[in-house]
Design an enzyme around this catalytic site. Sequence first.
Site, PDB file in Angstrom:
ATOM      1  N   HIS A  74     -28.011  -8.636   4.290  1.00 11.58           N
ATOM      2  CA  HIS A  74     -27.780  -7.564   3.308  1.00 11.58           C
ATOM      3  C   HIS A  74     -29.113  -6.995   2.809  1.00 11.58           C
ATOM      4  O   HIS A  74     -29.279  -5.777   2.710  1.00 11.58           O
ATOM      5  CB  HIS A  74     -26.930  -8.064   2.135  1.00 11.58           C
ATOM      6  CG  HIS A  74     -25.569  -8.541   2.560  1.00 11.58           C
ATOM      7  ND1 HIS A  74     -24.760  -9.286   1.747  1.00 11.58           N
ATOM      8  CD2 HIS A  74     -24.891  -8.395   3.735  1.00 11.58           C
ATOM      9  CE1 HIS A  74     -23.628  -9.569   2.398  1.00 11.58           C
ATOM     10  NE2 HIS A  74     -23.694  -9.045   3.599  1.00 11.58           N
ATOM     11  N   HIS A 230     -17.989  -2.991   5.002  1.00  9.37           N
ATOM     12  CA  HIS A 230     -18.887  -4.154   4.955  1.00  9.37           C
ATOM     13  C   HIS A 230     -19.392  -4.534   6.352  1.00  9.37           C
ATOM     14  O   HIS A 230     -20.533  -4.966   6.520  1.00  9.37           O
ATOM     15  CB  HIS A 230     -18.220  -5.365   4.280  1.00  9.37           C
ATOM     16  CG  HIS A 230     -19.220  -6.453   4.063  1.00  9.37           C
ATOM     17  ND1 HIS A 230     -20.083  -6.456   2.991  1.00  9.37           N
ATOM     18  CD2 HIS A 230     -19.583  -7.504   4.841  1.00  9.37           C
ATOM     19  CE1 HIS A 230     -20.910  -7.468   3.110  1.00  9.37           C
ATOM     20  NE2 HIS A 230     -20.626  -8.130   4.222  1.00  9.37           N
ATOM     21  N   ASP A 234     -23.318  -5.130   7.574  1.00 12.26           N
ATOM     22  CA  ASP A 234     -23.851  -6.259   8.355  1.00 12.26           C
ATOM     23  C   ASP A 234     -24.504  -5.767   9.658  1.00 12.26           C
ATOM     24  O   ASP A 234     -25.535  -6.296  10.083  1.00 12.26           O
ATOM     25  CB  ASP A 234     -22.732  -7.253   8.699  1.00 12.26           C
ATOM     26  CG  ASP A 234     -22.322  -8.079   7.494  1.00 12.26           C
ATOM     27  OD1 ASP A 234     -23.083  -8.154   6.515  1.00 12.26           O
ATOM     28  OD2 ASP A 234     -21.218  -8.662   7.539  1.00 12.26           O
ATOM     29  N   HIS A 257     -21.828 -10.750  13.910  1.00 12.31           N
ATOM     30  CA  HIS A 257     -23.277 -10.958  13.972  1.00 12.31           C
ATOM     31  C   HIS A 257     -23.765 -11.314  15.371  1.00 12.31           C
ATOM     32  O   HIS A 257     -24.801 -10.832  15.808  1.00 12.31           O
ATOM     33  CB  HIS A 257     -23.701 -12.074  13.011  1.00 12.31           C
ATOM     34  CG  HIS A 257     -23.646 -11.650  11.582  1.00 12.31           C
ATOM     35  ND1 HIS A 257     -24.390 -10.612  11.083  1.00 12.31           N
ATOM     36  CD2 HIS A 257     -22.922 -12.109  10.541  1.00 12.31           C
ATOM     37  CE1 HIS A 257     -24.128 -10.461   9.800  1.00 12.31           C
ATOM     38  NE2 HIS A 257     -23.239 -11.357   9.446  1.00 12.31           N
TER      39      HIS A 257
HETATM   40 ZN   LIG Z   1     -22.204  -9.306   5.052  1.00  6.54          ZN
END
Ligand SMILES: [Zn+2]
Length: 277
Positions: A74, A230, A234, A257
């Site tokens: 973040h 969100h 990321d 991720h």
């Molecule tokens: Zn996050």
Amino acid sequence: MFKKTIRKQVHLNGTGVHSGKDVNLWICPSESGKILFQRKDRGDASVGLDIEKIQAMHSSSLICGDMKIRTIEHLMAVLFVFGINSVLIKLDEEELPFFDGSALAFCDALERAGARTLSMEKKSISIKKPFLIKEDNASIHGTPGDGFKITYIIEYDHPCIGRQELSLKINRDTFRKEIAPARTFGFLKDAEKLREKKLALGSSLDNTIVLDDEKIVNGPLRFQDEFVRHKILDFIGDLSLLDGRLSGYFKAEKAGHSLHLKAVRFLTENKEFCEIA
Ligand SMILES: [Zn+2]
């Protein structure tokens, strides 16, 4: 385009979402031209941001030997969008503070800190040729384009999420308004498993949108499609590892991720797809 640092040091305090530990964080001006992390609780040992040292689990972490800097994505997203690429980040625990699960606290801090241009050129990174990276049913597709644009698609078999798709040109204004406020989300049914693995020890109804099987436990949402927003936050945090001014269109579907980082590695290793100048 030149690199930037901040004008003055800012201090933040909060709790790590996975460690559950209280942490102090100082973002300090630096003329190094790099983003460096320093662990005050480990004799000021420091480590620079480096794709080779990043691991994706439930968050993105920088790992150098037995030293870790956890959950950096973040803050990285905010530094990247604000164009700040020369700072020393000191912390006295291994995980960055999580605040409300969004990037707002980091935006506020960097706005307080101000920015200062350095006489060091910033890299420019352009997608030159379309590419596609896949993993099971997740994918990231990139194409050349002016500016930096992200389309993200998520699909969850949950009545409050379902399929969400959002396309956005990313600049400081759109990021601040449309992406930075979007919070992390998690499912109640996963909480126990995560805690058994000593993860999510600091997660709470104050820093995570929590969903049970039918509903959102701690509404209201900040956006009706806060979940996909969100994921864009990321993704920007992970793309920031490319470290430069980014031009291209990215379309991510059901990614996370680990796939984000695969795309970053692909781009740094394949010059015919991505020009770094
Ligand atoms: Zn996050």
